[in-house]
Design a protein around this motif. Structure first.
Motif, mmCIF file in Angstrom:
data_model
loop_
_atom_site.group_PDB
_atom_site.id
_atom_site.type_symbol
_atom_site.label_atom_id
_atom_site.label_comp_id
_atom_site.label_asym_id
_atom_site.label_seq_id
_atom_site.Cartn_x
_atom_site.Cartn_y
_atom_site.Cartn_z
ATOM 1 N N CYS A 1 -5.886 1.158 5.600
ATOM 2 C CA CYS A 1 -6.257 2.560 5.346
ATOM 3 C C CYS A 1 -7.315 2.702 4.251
ATOM 4 N N CYS B 1 -0.073 3.807 3.199
ATOM 5 C CA CYS B 1 0.324 3.562 4.602
ATOM 6 C C CYS B 1 1.434 2.526 4.711
ATOM 7 N N CYS C 1 -6.526 -1.611 0.592
ATOM 8 C CA CYS C 1 -5.716 -1.822 1.784
ATOM 9 C C CYS C 1 -6.637 -2.044 2.995
ATOM 10 N N CYS D 1 0.869 -1.185 0.000
ATOM 11 C CA CYS D 1 0.000 0.000 0.000
ATOM 12 C C CYS D 1 0.902 1.230 0.000
HETATM 13 ZN ZN LIG Z 1 -2.844 1.378 3.366
#
Ligand SMILES: [Zn+2]
Length: 211
Positions: A39, A25, A36, A22
């Motif tokens: 997040c 994050c 993700c 990701c």
């Molecule tokens: Zn993420």
């Protein structure tokens, strides 16, 4: 999973291991993950259409670089009775007024840095398409681009100055020329081009070349 020569274990990457990252994050996600779990951002193996978008933005920035340098950046009423100033004539004007350090700063931030960033982007995009350079050379190239990226703050500094000048212009002393808008567009499109470029594609290209 691909097969690798015995001396190339370090080439194994996330996609070979069924993983992807990701970019928002930095959570490591399974390959089939679309969003993700931490997040909620969309997760891709590589940035989608990275090369095409990066080329389009880089070429746009290169085209805008021409009017940014040739068209008047601003008109300052106290200089030569309101003669419009391009970047170059502004720099010469600063030198004539004894402000050599500021002239150097303006020249570096307005002409040299944007040009180096554009050339760097073109070079990277060509390297991805034709992975002929040695691995360590591409690595050095990427480090140079990252290093140049740090100097983006100079562009922002110049834009801040321009915004100030535009506001002063309402008082009737300084007005921004069309070159200022072209220059601001160069900075923004170059930033977007660099953001769209996925540096992992360089390593992918080098890997294909090696195996
Ligand atoms: Zn993420």
């Amino acid at each position: 999973m691909k097969t690798y020569p015995a001396d190339a274990q370090h080439w194994i990457n996330g996609s070979d291991a069924g993983l992807k990252l990701c970019l928002d994050c930095h959570k490591v996600c399974a390959e089939q993950t679309e969003r993700c779990p931490r997040c909620g951002a969309r997760v891709h193996q590589r940035r989608q259409n990275s090369i095409a978008r990066s080329w389009a933005l880089t070429l746009t920035a290169a085209l805008l670089y021409i009017p940014a340098n040739l068209l008047p950046m601003m008109t300052v009423s106290k200089f030569e009775e309101g003669q419009p100033q391009t970047i170059f004539s502004g720099v010469i004007e600063l030198v004539n007024h004894g402000m050599v350090p500021i002239a150097l700063l303006v020249f570096t931030a307005s002409v040299v840095v944007p040009l180096l960033k554009l050339l760097g982007m073109v070079w990277l995009l060509i390297c991805v398409r034709f992975p002929g350079a040695a691995m360590h050379r591409q690595q050095t190239l990427y480090r140079v681009i990252v290093w140049i990226g740090r100097w983006s703050m100079l562009d922002i500094f110049i834009i801040s100055l321009l915004v100030g000048l535009v506001q002063f212009g309402q008082l009737g002393t300084v007005t921004a020329g069309i070159g200022a808008y072209a220059f601001a567009s160069v900075v923004v499109t170059t930033m977007l081009a660099a953001m769209q470029f996925d540096p992992r594609l360089l390593w992918d290209a080098a890997e294909v070349k090696k195996l």
